[in-house]
Motif scaffolding. Sequence first.
Motif, short mmCIF file in Angstrom:
data_model
loop_
_atom_site.label_atom_id
_atom_site.label_comp_id
_atom_site.label_asym_id
_atom_site.label_seq_id
_atom_site.Cartn_x
_atom_site.Cartn_y
_atom_site.Cartn_z
N GLU A 130 0.80 -1.22 0.00
CA GLU A 130 0.00 0.00 0.00
C GLU A 130 0.84 1.28 0.00
O GLU A 130 0.69 2.13 -0.88
N LEU A 169 -6.18 4.36 -3.10
CA LEU A 169 -6.12 3.26 -2.14
C LEU A 169 -7.17 2.21 -2.46
O LEU A 169 -6.92 1.01 -2.36
N LYS A 214 -6.73 -1.73 -3.59
CA LYS A 214 -7.47 -2.80 -2.92
C LYS A 214 -8.26 -3.66 -3.91
O LYS A 214 -8.81 -4.69 -3.52
N ILE A 273 -7.69 -1.65 11.00
CA ILE A 273 -8.30 -2.39 9.90
C ILE A 273 -8.60 -3.83 10.32
O ILE A 273 -9.66 -4.38 10.00
N LEU A 315 -10.07 4.11 4.00
CA LEU A 315 -9.67 2.73 4.29
C LEU A 315 -10.46 2.16 5.47
O LEU A 315 -10.88 1.00 5.44
N ASN A 352 -13.10 -1.02 4.93
CA ASN A 352 -13.03 -2.28 5.68
C ASN A 352 -14.23 -2.49 6.59
O ASN A 352 -14.64 -3.62 6.83
#
Length: 470
Positions: free
Chosen positions: A96, A192, A196, A339, A387, A391
């Motif tokens: 990442e 991001l 993913k 996360i 993020l 998640n």
Amino acid sequence: MKKTIRLAAAAVLPMMFPALAMAAEFDGSKLSPLWGVPFAGILLSIALLPLLAPSVWHHHYGKIAAGWALAFLLPFAAVYGVPLAGVQLVHALVEEYIPFIILLTALFTVAGGIHIRGNLHGAPGLNTALLAIGAVLASFMGTTGASMLLIRPLIRANDNRVSKAHVVVFFIFIVSNVGGSLTPLGDPPLFLGFLKGVDFFWTARHIFPETLFVLGALLVLFYFIDRHHYRKEGVLPFDPTPDTPRLGFDGAANFWLLGGIVCLVLLSGFWKSPVGFEVFGTRVGLPGLVRDVGLIAILLVSLKITPAKVHSDNQFEWGPMAEVAKLFAGIFLTIIPVIAMLKAGAHGPFSAVIAAVTRADGQPDPAMYFWATGVLSSFLDNAPTYLVFFNTAGGDPAALMTTFATTLAAISAGAVFMGANTYIGNAPNLMVKAIAESRGVRMPSFFGYMAWSVGILVPLFVLSTFIFFR
């Protein structure tokens, strides 16, 4: 001392490597919420210290970020073992952080190599057109790149206006934030998501109506507000920059390099290859590797071919990029346990967060995701906020792009749109404010700016909720 640390690292890391590759994923449901304190600490530091202790922050932000990262890594290694801590460290950096920083640096460098010269005259129609152009550019060269490219020409165009702070405020709304909502190149949260597994064109297909609605409303409002000020206060009896050359571009070859960045990011999204290799438990695929190496090459070419005068005229320097790189290193590390706990879902430590954005029937509530993501993005950084809620919604890109498409659209729009609510919601906001003030524009205070955003943006976001996210 530094030499001792380097020698210790050289001795310990080789012994860690075999264990790193074999360490297993840890179960976030068994973690205490206290593991999220370093993440909250670094985000609050970013939000508050530039306001409360600007001198301390300016000189020591890298040390502060490193301190919060170590506040997570050292206790985690002590409790769960060095191998597992090493796996998480490598995964966060390789999968990442490094691709993220490489893209931002490439966009920052290429945009910094293009200088728009000349002096336009900032009438309401021209100003509105410049903001609209900036909104389009933001999705292709990033909100930071588009902001750095256009803010100085816009200020020069209005340097003989009596009232002009509102022009910069709307520039932050439109170019530094909302305009970057259509591609992963536009704003860090969306990149991001791309890393993913979200398709490159997914956001363009799914939040185009929302973006068009907000941008269209902002441009119309700006035109009438700017026309009011123009007619009421007029212009100065002299032009501070009357003899600037005619409109043109210096460093225009960088536009070709910008196209190369777009092609490389597209290629990494569409090219599926089984070729790859393991970096201590983290898989690195060939498409991503080609993209990152290509972006570094473009960055170096831009630095080589851009005349020094262009960089001087743009006041190009590495300070802003170094700050972003150091802060995000801390963010990407401290967010690891957060996360993991969110992925644990209703059985994890953050079950209350899951419940707040979930309807009674167990389905995600897009309106709540839009506002939860947006409110946090207003005061914290919008990339880690994206993020967190990505998640929270399950973290499965295939499901989020299809079954829960409205939820992912709400998260994406909330992160990008509401970064405009405060100066600290998105990195370009403060950069634009600093440039404007250095050019003599009296910008609103932190809360003065929020008066603009609450009065103009929040009503638009309420309307967007009822129209798109019910």
